[in-house]
Structure formats: C-alpha cells, structure tokens
Design a protein around this motif. Structure first.
Motif, PDB file in Angstrom:
ATOM      1  N   ASN A  46       0.859  -1.188   0.000  1.00  0.00           N
ATOM      2  CA  ASN A  46       0.000   0.000   0.000  1.00  0.00           C
ATOM      3  C   ASN A  46       0.892   1.234   0.000  1.00  0.00           C
ATOM      4  O   ASN A  46       1.504   1.572   1.007  1.00  0.00           O
ATOM      5  CB  ASN A  46      -0.908  -0.010   1.233  1.00  0.00           C
ATOM      6  CG  ASN A  46      -1.831   1.186   1.285  1.00  0.00           C
ATOM      7  OD1 ASN A  46      -1.842   2.027   0.396  1.00  0.00           O
ATOM      8  ND2 ASN A  46      -2.603   1.267   2.348  1.00  0.00           N
ATOM      9  N   ARG A  47       0.951   1.903  -1.110  1.00  0.00           N
ATOM     10  CA  ARG A  47       1.868   3.038  -1.254  1.00  0.00           C
ATOM     11  C   ARG A  47       1.372   4.308  -0.562  1.00  0.00           C
ATOM     12  O   ARG A  47       2.156   5.203  -0.305  1.00  0.00           O
ATOM     13  CB  ARG A  47       2.121   3.319  -2.732  1.00  0.00           C
ATOM     14  CG  ARG A  47       2.958   2.247  -3.386  1.00  0.00           C
ATOM     15  CD  ARG A  47       3.303   2.534  -4.826  1.00  0.00           C
ATOM     16  NE  ARG A  47       3.542   3.885  -5.210  1.00  0.00           N
ATOM     17  CZ  ARG A  47       4.727   4.512  -5.128  1.00  0.00           C
ATOM     18  NH1 ARG A  47       5.767   3.883  -4.670  1.00  0.00           N
ATOM     19  NH2 ARG A  47       4.856   5.769  -5.523  1.00  0.00           N
ATOM     20  N   LYS A  48       0.107   4.384  -0.230  1.00  0.00           N
ATOM     21  CA  LYS A  48      -0.420   5.622   0.339  1.00  0.00           C
ATOM     22  C   LYS A  48       0.283   6.026   1.639  1.00  0.00           C
ATOM     23  O   LYS A  48       0.734   7.167   1.756  1.00  0.00           O
ATOM     24  CB  LYS A  48      -1.930   5.516   0.555  1.00  0.00           C
ATOM     25  CG  LYS A  48      -2.531   6.819   1.042  1.00  0.00           C
ATOM     26  CD  LYS A  48      -4.020   6.748   1.205  1.00  0.00           C
ATOM     27  CE  LYS A  48      -4.507   8.103   1.704  1.00  0.00           C
ATOM     28  NZ  LYS A  48      -5.896   8.102   2.064  1.00  0.00           N
ATOM     29  N   LEU A 103      16.448  12.571   0.696  1.00  0.00           N
ATOM     30  CA  LEU A 103      15.773  12.958  -0.550  1.00  0.00           C
ATOM     31  C   LEU A 103      15.932  11.889  -1.631  1.00  0.00           C
ATOM     32  O   LEU A 103      15.023  11.702  -2.447  1.00  0.00           O
ATOM     33  CB  LEU A 103      16.276  14.317  -1.023  1.00  0.00           C
ATOM     34  CG  LEU A 103      15.929  15.487  -0.086  1.00  0.00           C
ATOM     35  CD1 LEU A 103      16.524  16.784  -0.609  1.00  0.00           C
ATOM     36  CD2 LEU A 103      14.430  15.615   0.128  1.00  0.00           C
ATOM     37  N   ALA A 104      17.054  11.177  -1.626  1.00  0.00           N
ATOM     38  CA  ALA A 104      17.239  10.074  -2.573  1.00  0.00           C
ATOM     39  C   ALA A 104      16.216   8.970  -2.281  1.00  0.00           C
ATOM     40  O   ALA A 104      15.662   8.368  -3.213  1.00  0.00           O
ATOM     41  CB  ALA A 104      18.659   9.525  -2.498  1.00  0.00           C
ATOM     42  N   PHE A 105      15.955   8.720  -1.006  1.00  0.00           N
ATOM     43  CA  PHE A 105      14.926   7.751  -0.634  1.00  0.00           C
ATOM     44  C   PHE A 105      13.575   8.204  -1.166  1.00  0.00           C
ATOM     45  O   PHE A 105      12.819   7.417  -1.742  1.00  0.00           O
ATOM     46  CB  PHE A 105      14.866   7.583   0.886  1.00  0.00           C
ATOM     47  CG  PHE A 105      13.731   6.707   1.336  1.00  0.00           C
ATOM     48  CD1 PHE A 105      13.850   5.331   1.328  1.00  0.00           C
ATOM     49  CD2 PHE A 105      12.539   7.272   1.758  1.00  0.00           C
ATOM     50  CE1 PHE A 105      12.793   4.524   1.726  1.00  0.00           C
ATOM     51  CE2 PHE A 105      11.482   6.481   2.157  1.00  0.00           C
ATOM     52  CZ  PHE A 105      11.605   5.097   2.145  1.00  0.00           C
ATOM     53  N   ASN A 106      13.264   9.477  -0.975  1.00  0.00           N
ATOM     54  CA  ASN A 106      12.000  10.020  -1.478  1.00  0.00           C
ATOM     55  C   ASN A 106      11.895   9.829  -2.988  1.00  0.00           C
ATOM     56  O   ASN A 106      10.841   9.449  -3.498  1.00  0.00           O
ATOM     57  CB  ASN A 106      11.884  11.497  -1.109  1.00  0.00           C
ATOM     58  CG  ASN A 106      10.606  12.108  -1.629  1.00  0.00           C
ATOM     59  OD1 ASN A 106       9.517  11.766  -1.189  1.00  0.00           O
ATOM     60  ND2 ASN A 106      10.737  13.006  -2.596  1.00  0.00           N
ATOM     61  N   ASP A 107      12.983  10.079  -3.711  1.00  0.00           N
ATOM     62  CA  ASP A 107      12.989   9.903  -5.161  1.00  0.00           C
ATOM     63  C   ASP A 107      12.731   8.450  -5.551  1.00  0.00           C
ATOM     64  O   ASP A 107      11.990   8.176  -6.503  1.00  0.00           O
ATOM     65  CB  ASP A 107      14.306  10.386  -5.769  1.00  0.00           C
ATOM     66  CG  ASP A 107      14.486  11.896  -5.653  1.00  0.00           C
ATOM     67  OD1 ASP A 107      13.493  12.605  -5.382  1.00  0.00           O
ATOM     68  OD2 ASP A 107      15.635  12.357  -5.805  1.00  0.00           O
ATOM     69  N   LEU A 108      13.340   7.521  -4.813  1.00  0.00           N
ATOM     70  CA  LEU A 108      13.095   6.099  -5.077  1.00  0.00           C
ATOM     71  C   LEU A 108      11.616   5.771  -4.904  1.00  0.00           C
ATOM     72  O   LEU A 108      11.036   5.025  -5.706  1.00  0.00           O
ATOM     73  CB  LEU A 108      13.913   5.216  -4.126  1.00  0.00           C
ATOM     74  CG  LEU A 108      15.377   5.023  -4.427  1.00  0.00           C
ATOM     75  CD1 LEU A 108      16.034   4.214  -3.312  1.00  0.00           C
ATOM     76  CD2 LEU A 108      15.566   4.319  -5.764  1.00  0.00           C
ATOM     77  N   CYS A 109      11.026   6.319  -3.860  1.00  0.00           N
ATOM     78  CA  CYS A 109       9.605   6.063  -3.611  1.00  0.00           C
ATOM     79  C   CYS A 109       8.741   6.659  -4.715  1.00  0.00           C
ATOM     80  O   CYS A 109       7.761   6.045  -5.144  1.00  0.00           O
ATOM     81  CB  CYS A 109       9.204   6.612  -2.250  1.00  0.00           C
ATOM     82  SG  CYS A 109       9.979   5.721  -0.895  1.00  0.00           S
ATOM     83  N   ASP A 110       9.104   7.845  -5.178  1.00  0.00           N
ATOM     84  CA  ASP A 110       8.364   8.473  -6.280  1.00  0.00           C
ATOM     85  C   ASP A 110       8.413   7.602  -7.535  1.00  0.00           C
ATOM     86  O   ASP A 110       7.461   7.568  -8.309  1.00  0.00           O
ATOM     87  CB  ASP A 110       8.933   9.856  -6.604  1.00  0.00           C
ATOM     88  CG  ASP A 110       8.493  10.916  -5.613  1.00  0.00           C
ATOM     89  OD1 ASP A 110       7.568  10.648  -4.812  1.00  0.00           O
ATOM     90  OD2 ASP A 110       9.081  12.015  -5.633  1.00  0.00           O
ATOM     91  N   GLY A 112       8.582   4.393  -7.448  1.00  0.00           N
ATOM     92  CA  GLY A 112       8.031   3.081  -7.138  1.00  0.00           C
ATOM     93  C   GLY A 112       9.097   2.038  -6.850  1.00  0.00           C
ATOM     94  O   GLY A 112       8.836   0.840  -6.938  1.00  0.00           O
ATOM     95  N   LYS A 113      10.293   2.474  -6.485  1.00  0.00           N
ATOM     96  CA  LYS A 113      11.405   1.551  -6.251  1.00  0.00           C
ATOM     97  C   LYS A 113      11.808   1.475  -4.785  1.00  0.00           C
ATOM     98  O   LYS A 113      12.916   1.070  -4.461  1.00  0.00           O
ATOM     99  CB  LYS A 113      12.620   1.985  -7.075  1.00  0.00           C
ATOM    100  CG  LYS A 113      12.378   1.975  -8.560  1.00  0.00           C
ATOM    101  CD  LYS A 113      13.608   2.470  -9.291  1.00  0.00           C
ATOM    102  CE  LYS A 113      13.349   2.557 -10.789  1.00  0.00           C
ATOM    103  NZ  LYS A 113      14.503   3.137 -11.479  1.00  0.00           N
ATOM    104  N   CYS A 114      10.937   1.849  -3.898  1.00  0.00           N
ATOM    105  CA  CYS A 114      11.253   1.859  -2.482  1.00  0.00           C
ATOM    106  C   CYS A 114      11.259   0.426  -1.951  1.00  0.00           C
ATOM    107  O   CYS A 114      10.358  -0.348  -2.231  1.00  0.00           O
ATOM    108  CB  CYS A 114      10.218   2.687  -1.736  1.00  0.00           C
ATOM    109  SG  CYS A 114      10.588   2.819  -0.004  1.00  0.00           S
ATOM    110  N   VAL A 115      12.275   0.096  -1.203  1.00  0.00           N
ATOM    111  CA  VAL A 115      12.376  -1.235  -0.608  1.00  0.00           C
ATOM    112  C   VAL A 115      12.562  -1.110   0.899  1.00  0.00           C
ATOM    113  O   VAL A 115      13.065  -0.099   1.396  1.00  0.00           O
ATOM    114  CB  VAL A 115      13.539  -2.053  -1.218  1.00  0.00           C
ATOM    115  CG1 VAL A 115      13.243  -2.405  -2.667  1.00  0.00           C
ATOM    116  CG2 VAL A 115      14.848  -1.305  -1.119  1.00  0.00           C
TER     117      VAL A 115
END
Length: 152
Positions: A46-48, A103-110, A112-115
């Motif tokens: 759930n990405r929300k 901010l790099a983490f935020n970019d990954l999440c944007d 859809g690559k957040c782990v």
C-alpha cells in the motif's frame, strides 16, 4: 530595559515559535516512520502511507534548510556567537549528506522503487540528524535565549 526585552522578544520570539512548529513536525515525522516501521511489507503493498511519510519527510527537511538553519545562524551572528557559528559550520555538512540520502529515498519512492532495506536505513539517518539539529538548537538558540533573559 523593558524596551530591550520587547525588542528581543520581537526579534527572537518568532524563532522560538518557528522551532516549536518544526519540532512538532519532527514528532509527526517520527509517528509516520513508526507507523510504517511496524509493517515494512506495507512499503510494497500500500503506497499511500509511504507517500504520506515521504511528504512529511520532505516538508521537515525543507523547513530545516530553508527556515530553521537560516534563523539559527542569523541569531548567532546577531549575538556575535563565533563558537556557535563554528559549530554550525562543522555540523551543516553532515546534515547536508543526510539530507541528500533522505531525498534520494523520497525519489526512489516516487519512482516506485522503495524497498524495506532502504526504509530501515532511514531510522539511523533520522536519529543522527535529530541529534545534530538538537545540538544546533541548544548552541545557536537556547544559549542566546538564556543570555537575553539575563540581560532583561
């Protein structure tokens, strides 16, 4: 004497309120982190909640860089606090490195690559950042507040 106290309140009272608001944002960030930390699998399911966390993260980081640090440095300069300014020069580069990672983490999440592994790394980074920021607040603001009260 009353006038100088009023001038100080007008000048630095806003900094205190700004810091209070920012520390409340920190609590919100910690709450959002803890909420996700309880369910790391939620990062992919759930990405929300993750996107909400990222929004709070970016707001917090931005407030630090574009409001708080500037105000703290300005206050130290106004009080002629060279020790505090030297400390800030030492701390800010590390905060910048942490900011880039957040901010790099935020970019990954944007993207859809957040782990979950990257999310877990954030805890340590946030903890370190909070300690550095608390040090800045203590040295660049609280000391001046006490100095201001003593002069009144």
């Amino acid at each position: 004497m009353l006038e100088s106290c009023q001038n100080a309140q007008e000048r630095w009272g806003g900094v205190h309120l700004l810091i209070d608001r920012w520390l409340q944002e920190r609590e919100d960030l910690i709450g959002a982190y803890d909420k996700l930390g309880d369910k790391p699998q939620a990062l992919s399911e759930n990405r929300k909640p993750l996107l909400e966390f990222c929004g709070v993260l970016v707001d917090y980081v931005s407030a630090g860089h574009f409001e708080i640090y500037e105000q703290l440095t300005g206050e130290a300069k106004a009080f002629g606090d060279t020790r505090g300014l030297e400390l800030a020069e030492t701390i800010y580069p590390r905060i910048d490195v942490i900011t880039e990672k957040l901010l790099a983490f935020n970019d990954l999440c944007d993207e859809g690559k957040c782990v979950a592994e990257k999310f877990k790394e954030l805890g340590g980074l946030l903890h370190e950042r909070f300690e550095l920021e608390d040090c800045l607040i203590e040295v660049l603001h609280t000391a001046h507040k006490e100095e201001d009260t003593a002069q009144a």
